[in-house]
Scaffold this motif. Structure first.
Motif, PDB file in Angstrom:
ATOM      1  N   ARG A 132       1.470  -1.289   0.179  1.00  0.00           N
ATOM      2  CA  ARG A 132       0.261   0.359   0.056  1.00  0.00           C
ATOM      3  C   ARG A 132       0.970   1.644   0.518  1.00  0.00           C
ATOM      4  O   ARG A 132       1.640   1.168   1.074  1.00  0.00           O
ATOM      5  CB  ARG A 132      -0.906   0.235   1.344  1.00  0.00           C
ATOM      6  N   ARG A 133       0.182   2.112  -0.643  1.00  0.00           N
ATOM      7  CA  ARG A 133       1.589   3.376  -1.283  1.00  0.00           C
ATOM      8  C   ARG A 133       0.949   4.125  -0.068  1.00  0.00           C
ATOM      9  O   ARG A 133      -0.720   4.723   0.392  1.00  0.00           O
ATOM     10  CB  ARG A 133       1.561   4.214  -2.402  1.00  0.00           C
ATOM     11  N   ILE A 134       1.256   4.987   0.243  1.00  0.00           N
ATOM     12  CA  ILE A 134       1.198   6.532   0.996  1.00  0.00           C
ATOM     13  C   ILE A 134       1.746   8.451   0.308  1.00  0.00           C
ATOM     14  O   ILE A 134       2.914   7.981  -0.677  1.00  0.00           O
ATOM     15  CB  ILE A 134       2.330   7.027   2.008  1.00  0.00           C
TER      16      ILE A 134
ATOM     17  N   HIS B 157      -1.455  17.699   3.280  1.00  0.00           N
ATOM     18  CA  HIS B 157      -2.028  16.610   3.093  1.00  0.00           C
ATOM     19  C   HIS B 157      -1.527  15.390   3.182  1.00  0.00           C
ATOM     20  O   HIS B 157      -0.186  15.321   1.689  1.00  0.00           O
ATOM     21  CB  HIS B 157      -3.673  16.523   2.065  1.00  0.00           C
ATOM     22  N   ILE B 158      -1.873  14.237   4.008  1.00  0.00           N
ATOM     23  CA  ILE B 158      -1.050  12.700   3.233  1.00  0.00           C
ATOM     24  C   ILE B 158      -2.221  11.812   3.487  1.00  0.00           C
ATOM     25  O   ILE B 158      -3.376  11.557   3.907  1.00  0.00           O
ATOM     26  CB  ILE B 158      -0.463  12.417   4.955  1.00  0.00           C
ATOM     27  N   HIS B 159      -1.462  10.555   2.242  1.00  0.00           N
ATOM     28  CA  HIS B 159      -2.951  10.092   1.972  1.00  0.00           C
ATOM     29  C   HIS B 159      -2.244   8.423   1.837  1.00  0.00           C
ATOM     30  O   HIS B 159      -0.856   8.548   1.354  1.00  0.00           O
ATOM     31  CB  HIS B 159      -2.657  10.172  -0.311  1.00  0.00           C
ATOM     32  N   LEU B 160      -3.591   8.030   2.392  1.00  0.00           N
ATOM     33  CA  LEU B 160      -3.430   6.447   3.125  1.00  0.00           C
ATOM     34  C   LEU B 160      -3.839   6.118   1.670  1.00  0.00           C
ATOM     35  O   LEU B 160      -5.157   5.312   1.859  1.00  0.00           O
ATOM     36  CB  LEU B 160      -3.124   5.963   4.323  1.00  0.00           C
ATOM     37  N   GLU B 161      -3.019   4.240   1.085  1.00  0.00           N
ATOM     38  CA  GLU B 161      -3.851   4.357  -0.139  1.00  0.00           C
ATOM     39  C   GLU B 161      -4.376   2.969   0.594  1.00  0.00           C
ATOM     40  O   GLU B 161      -4.261   1.859   1.577  1.00  0.00           O
ATOM     41  CB  GLU B 161      -2.732   3.563  -0.984  1.00  0.00           C
ATOM     42  N   VAL B 162      -6.000   2.762   0.237  1.00  0.00           N
ATOM     43  CA  VAL B 162      -7.064   1.341   0.183  1.00  0.00           C
ATOM     44  C   VAL B 162      -6.756   0.589  -1.003  1.00  0.00           C
ATOM     45  O   VAL B 162      -5.942   1.131  -2.310  1.00  0.00           O
ATOM     46  CB  VAL B 162      -8.267   2.252   0.747  1.00  0.00           C
TER      47      VAL B 162
ATOM     48  N   LEU C 270     -12.756  10.547   2.611  1.00  0.00           N
ATOM     49  CA  LEU C 270     -12.369   9.740   1.081  1.00  0.00           C
ATOM     50  C   LEU C 270     -11.950  10.337  -0.104  1.00  0.00           C
ATOM     51  O   LEU C 270     -12.736  11.043  -0.394  1.00  0.00           O
ATOM     52  CB  LEU C 270     -13.386   8.502   0.941  1.00  0.00           C
ATOM     53  N   ASN C 271     -10.462  10.091  -0.805  1.00  0.00           N
ATOM     54  CA  ASN C 271     -10.679  10.049  -2.264  1.00  0.00           C
ATOM     55  C   ASN C 271     -10.791   9.350  -3.345  1.00  0.00           C
ATOM     56  O   ASN C 271     -10.375   8.638  -3.278  1.00  0.00           O
ATOM     57  CB  ASN C 271      -9.168  11.206  -1.731  1.00  0.00           C
ATOM     58  N   LYS C 272     -10.689  10.102  -4.698  1.00  0.00           N
ATOM     59  CA  LYS C 272     -11.662   9.273  -5.157  1.00  0.00           C
ATOM     60  C   LYS C 272     -10.210   8.914  -6.322  1.00  0.00           C
ATOM     61  O   LYS C 272     -10.045   7.773  -7.200  1.00  0.00           O
ATOM     62  CB  LYS C 272     -11.838  10.727  -6.331  1.00  0.00           C
ATOM     63  N   LEU C 273      -9.156   9.109  -5.196  1.00  0.00           N
ATOM     64  CA  LEU C 273      -7.396   8.445  -5.589  1.00  0.00           C
ATOM     65  C   LEU C 273      -7.536   7.317  -5.192  1.00  0.00           C
ATOM     66  O   LEU C 273      -6.651   6.496  -6.067  1.00  0.00           O
ATOM     67  CB  LEU C 273      -6.476   9.448  -5.825  1.00  0.00           C
ATOM     68  N   GLY C 274      -8.541   6.944  -3.854  1.00  0.00           N
ATOM     69  CA  GLY C 274      -8.222   5.478  -4.096  1.00  0.00           C
ATOM     70  C   GLY C 274      -7.107   5.672  -2.274  1.00  0.00           C
ATOM     71  O   GLY C 274      -7.122   4.928  -2.583  1.00  0.00           O
ATOM     72  N   THR C 275      -8.094   6.367  -1.643  1.00  0.00           N
ATOM     73  CA  THR C 275      -6.988   6.703  -0.257  1.00  0.00           C
ATOM     74  C   THR C 275      -7.541   7.829   0.859  1.00  0.00           C
ATOM     75  O   THR C 275      -9.378   8.135  -0.232  1.00  0.00           O
ATOM     76  CB  THR C 275      -5.621   8.078  -0.552  1.00  0.00           C
ATOM     77  N   VAL C 276      -7.419   7.385   1.571  1.00  0.00           N
ATOM     78  CA  VAL C 276      -7.675   8.278   3.124  1.00  0.00           C
ATOM     79  C   VAL C 276      -7.173   9.096   2.958  1.00  0.00           C
ATOM     80  O   VAL C 276      -5.478   9.108   3.275  1.00  0.00           O
ATOM     81  CB  VAL C 276      -8.216   6.811   4.295  1.00  0.00           C
ATOM     82  N   GLU C 277      -7.508  10.741   2.659  1.00  0.00           N
ATOM     83  CA  GLU C 277      -6.647  11.661   2.875  1.00  0.00           C
ATOM     84  C   GLU C 277      -6.778  12.458   4.754  1.00  0.00           C
ATOM     85  O   GLU C 277      -7.815  12.739   4.703  1.00  0.00           O
ATOM     86  CB  GLU C 277      -6.859  12.758   1.749  1.00  0.00           C
ATOM     87  N   ILE C 278      -6.029  12.738   4.695  1.00  0.00           N
ATOM     88  CA  ILE C 278      -5.287  13.585   6.107  1.00  0.00           C
ATOM     89  C   ILE C 278      -5.176  14.613   6.125  1.00  0.00           C
ATOM     90  O   ILE C 278      -3.676  14.819   5.059  1.00  0.00           O
ATOM     91  CB  ILE C 278      -4.345  12.605   7.099  1.00  0.00           C
ATOM     92  N   ARG C 279      -6.261  15.572   6.341  1.00  0.00           N
ATOM     93  CA  ARG C 279      -5.941  17.511   6.212  1.00  0.00           C
ATOM     94  C   ARG C 279      -6.241  18.111   7.977  1.00  0.00           C
ATOM     95  O   ARG C 279      -5.355  19.306   7.357  1.00  0.00           O
ATOM     96  CB  ARG C 279      -7.045  17.388   5.057  1.00  0.00           C
ATOM     97  N   CYS C 280      -5.492  17.212   8.129  1.00  0.00           N
ATOM     98  CA  CYS C 280      -5.063  18.529   9.977  1.00  0.00           C
ATOM     99  C   CYS C 280      -4.097  18.530   9.939  1.00  0.00           C
ATOM    100  O   CYS C 280      -3.893  19.743  10.883  1.00  0.00           O
ATOM    101  CB  CYS C 280      -5.935  17.648  10.590  1.00  0.00           C
ATOM    102  N   ILE C 281      -3.208  19.158   8.650  1.00  0.00           N
ATOM    103  CA  ILE C 281      -1.964  18.432   9.435  1.00  0.00           C
ATOM    104  C   ILE C 281      -1.454  20.295   9.151  1.00  0.00           C
ATOM    105  O   ILE C 281      -1.597  20.419   7.995  1.00  0.00           O
ATOM    106  CB  ILE C 281      -0.952  17.773   9.022  1.00  0.00           C
ATOM    107  N   ASP C 282      -0.485  21.024   9.856  1.00  0.00           N
ATOM    108  CA  ASP C 282      -0.175  22.494   9.523  1.00  0.00           C
ATOM    109  C   ASP C 282       0.995  22.029   8.503  1.00  0.00           C
ATOM    110  O   ASP C 282       1.747  21.334   8.465  1.00  0.00           O
ATOM    111  CB  ASP C 282       0.639  23.061  11.012  1.00  0.00           C
ATOM    112  N   SER C 283       1.086  23.066   7.579  1.00  0.00           N
ATOM    113  CA  SER C 283       1.934  23.299   6.334  1.00  0.00           C
ATOM    114  C   SER C 283       2.994  23.731   7.763  1.00  0.00           C
ATOM    115  O   SER C 283       2.736  23.972   8.299  1.00  0.00           O
ATOM    116  CB  SER C 283       1.721  24.035   5.844  1.00  0.00           C
ATOM    117  N   ASN C 284       4.190  22.847   7.581  1.00  0.00           N
ATOM    118  CA  ASN C 284       5.580  23.476   8.360  1.00  0.00           C
ATOM    119  C   ASN C 284       6.936  22.688   7.849  1.00  0.00           C
ATOM    120  O   ASN C 284       6.869  22.585   6.636  1.00  0.00           O
ATOM    121  CB  ASN C 284       5.218  22.077  10.112  1.00  0.00           C
TER     122      ASN C 284
END
Length: 447
Positions: free
Chosen positions: A6-8, A134-139, A273-287
Motif C-alpha cells: 500500500r502506498r502513501i 495532506h497525507i494520503h493512505l492508500e486503500v 475519502l479521495n477518488k484517487l483511492g486513498t484516505v486523505e488526512i488534511r488536519c496537518i499544519d504546513s511545517n
C-alpha cells in the motif's frame, strides 16, 4: 491480497513570498518555471500545482511504498521548487499561516466562487490565509467508488481495510494537530490557539470562527464509521448538507456539477475519502520538513501495523489513549476526540496531561513497527515532556506573545522560516532522510 503493498502520498501548500518576506502573487509565473525545470529533469510537472489564491502553491509527490521513498520524493520536489524560486528572487514560506495581514487574490474559477458564495466570501478568505499538509493512505484498489462511495465489487477484506484505515486516520486527528502546530501568528496577533485549525475548520461549540464553523458536516471532523454502511451513509449525508447550504446561499445546484463537483468533492473535512483511492488526512499544519517527515513516519508505521496485524480500530468511551487488546485497537470515542481532546490539543497542546498521554500512546503504537525513523520517534516519545512545537519555539522569541506583531518583526520571521526550510531540505536530502532525521534534536527541531 498483499497489504504490505500500500502506498502513501503527500501534498504540501506553501506561501510564495519575495526576498524581503512580503507576500507575492506570482504563483502562475513561478509554477510555469517549475514545470519547465521539472520536464528538463525528467520530473512530472504535475507535482507543482496552483492553489485557489495567487499567493499560494502546492507541491505534491508521487505515491510511494515506504516512508523513506516518500520523504525522498518530497525533498526532491521541494529542492527543485526552492531552486526555481531563488532564480526568480522568490522564496517558499512553509508555515501554516502568514504572520501579517494579507488580502489574498482569489482565482476566477467557478468552483472557487461556488465555495465562496456558499460559505461567505469573508469566511472563505481564511482558507487563503492558511496552508496545510495532506497525507494520503492508500486503500485496496477500486474499493472507493466516487459514485456510491464503496464499490459493490469490493470484497469483505477490502471493505474491512478501508473501514479500519478511515477510523485510524480519524483517531489521529488531535495528535496531528498538536504535533504540527507551526505559526502562532495570524493577521499580526497570537492568541494561543492552533490557528490553522481554528481558522479553517472552525467550531460552533468552541466559538472558533473559521471557514466551516457553521458547516461542520462539510469541513469538520466526521464521526468514526462502525460499518461500511454507516460510512456510505455519512458521505451521502455530508453531500446533501453541502447542497442544502448552497440552496440557503441561493447558489444553483447545477453549477456545482458544472464545476466538477461530485459526491466526494463536497468534502473539505480533516479526514476524507479521495477518488484517487486513498484516505486523505488534511488536519496537518504546513511545517518544516523535519516535522512533516516525522509525521509521514508515524502514519506509515501505524497504518502498516493495522494492516499487517489485521487490527480492528474501535472507539471506546472508556479509553482516552490508543490501547491494544488482541486484534482490537481501542481509541478515544468521537465525543471525547472531537470535544475535550480537540480543545486541549488546539489550546494547551502537549502541556495538557490527557493530550500528552494520548500522543504517547500513538507514538508507542507506531514505534513498535520499527524500521527507519523509529529511532527519532523513540527519542520524541522519551522527550515528550520537553517537546515544543514549532509554534511554541517561535512564541518564545516574542514578548508579550499576544502583542501586535510589527511589520518588521513579521517580515523577519518569514525570512528566518524560509532560511530554515532551505537549510533542512539541504541537510535531510539524501538516500536515507529518515536516518538523517534521527540526528536532529527533538526539542528544538533544529536545522
Amino acid at each position: 491480497m498483499d497489504v504490505l503493498k500500500r502506498r502513501i502520498g503527500l501534498e504540501q501548500e506553501f506561501f510564495l513570498v519575495n526576498e524581503t518576506g512580503e507576500i507575492s502573487n506570482r504563483a502562475d509565473e513561478f509554477l510555469q518555471a517549475c514545470h519547465s525545470v521539472a520536464e528538463a529533469q525528467g520530473v512530472n510537472p504535475q507535482y507543482f500545482v496552483p492553489e485557489f489564491v495567487k499567493n499560494m502553491v502546492e507541491i505534491n509527490t508521487a505515491p510511494a511504498y515506504t516512508a523513506t521513498d516518500l520523504a525522498k520524493e518530497y525533498l526532491r520536489n521541494l529542492k527543485l521548487a526552492i531552486a526555481v524560486a531563488q532564480q526568480m528572487n522568490l522564496r517558499l514560506y512553509p508555515l501554516s499561516s502568514y504572520p501579517l495581514h494579507i488580502m489574498p487574490v482569489m482565482r476566477d474559477q467557478l468552483n472557487y466562487h461556488i465555495q465562496a458564495r456558499t460559505v461567505g466570501y469573508d469566511k472563505f478568505l481564511h482558507a487563503g490565509k492558511c496552508t496545510g499538509t495532506h497525507i494520503h493512505l492508500e486503500v485496496p484498489p477500486g474499493v472507493i467508488d466516487s459514485r456510491v462511495v464503496v464499490s459493490y465489487n469490493s470484497n469483505a477484506a477490502e471493505r474491512e481495510e478501508l473501514l479500519n484505515i478511515y477510523n485510524l486516520a480519524t483517531a489521529f486527528d488531535s495528535a496531528l494537530i498538536c504535533l504540527t502546530r507551526s505559526c502562532p501568528f495570524y493577521e499580526g496577533r497570537a492568541i494561543g490557539l492552533a490557528m490553522h485549525t481554528i481558522r479553517y475548520r472552525g467550531s460552533e461549540t468552541f466559538d472558533w470562527e473559521g471557514v466551516y464553523t457553521h458547516l461542520q458536516p462539510v469541513g469538520g471532523l466526521m464521526p468514526y464509521a462502525d460499518s461500511v454502511e454507516s460510512l456510505v451513509e455519512q458521505q451521502f449525508a455530508r453531500y446533501y448538507a453541502w447542497l442544502q447550504a448552497m440552496d440557503k446561499a441561493k447558489v444553483e445546484r447545477h453549477l456545482f456539477k458544472e464545476a466538477g463537483g461530485s459526491l466526494l468533492k463536497s468534502a473539505w473535512n480533516p479526514v476524507r475519502l479521495n477518488k484517487l483511492g486513498t484516505v486523505e488526512i488534511r488536519c496537518i499544519d504546513s511545517n518544516f520538513p523535519s516535522v512533516i517527515i516525522s509525521v509521514i513516519a508515524i502514519l506509515e508505521k501505524a497504518a502498516r501495523r493495522v494492516r499487517t496485524e489485521q487490527l480492528k480500530v474501535i472507539p471506546n468511551k472508556e479509553v482516552y489513549t490508543f490501547q491494544l487488546s488482541g486484534n482490537y485497537l481501542w481509541v478515544p470515542d468521537f465525543e471525547n476526540l472531537n470535544g475535550k481532546l480537540l480543545y486541549a490539543a488546539a489550546t494547551e497542546g502537549i502541556k495538557h496531561p490527557k493530550v500528552k498521554a494520548y500522543i504517547d500512546s500513538v507514538l508507542e503504537f507506531a514505534i513498535t513497527e520499527g524500521g527507519e525513523g523509529a529511532k527519532y520517534l523513540t527519542k520524541l516519545r522519551a522527550e515528550l515532556e520537553q517537546y515544543q512545537s514549532i509554534e511554541a519555539e517561535i512564541l518564545q522569541k516574542f514578548t508579550p506573545a499576544t502583542a501586535e506583531l510589527s511589520r518588521e518583526q513579521g517580515l523577519r520571521l518569514v525570512r528566518e522560516c524560509c532560511d530554515k526550510l532551505e537549510a533542512q531540505v539541504s541537510s535531510l536530502d539524501g538516500e536515507h532522510p529518515l536516518t538523517a532525521l534521527d540526528e536532529l534534536t527533538v526539542t528544538s527541531n533544529e536545522s
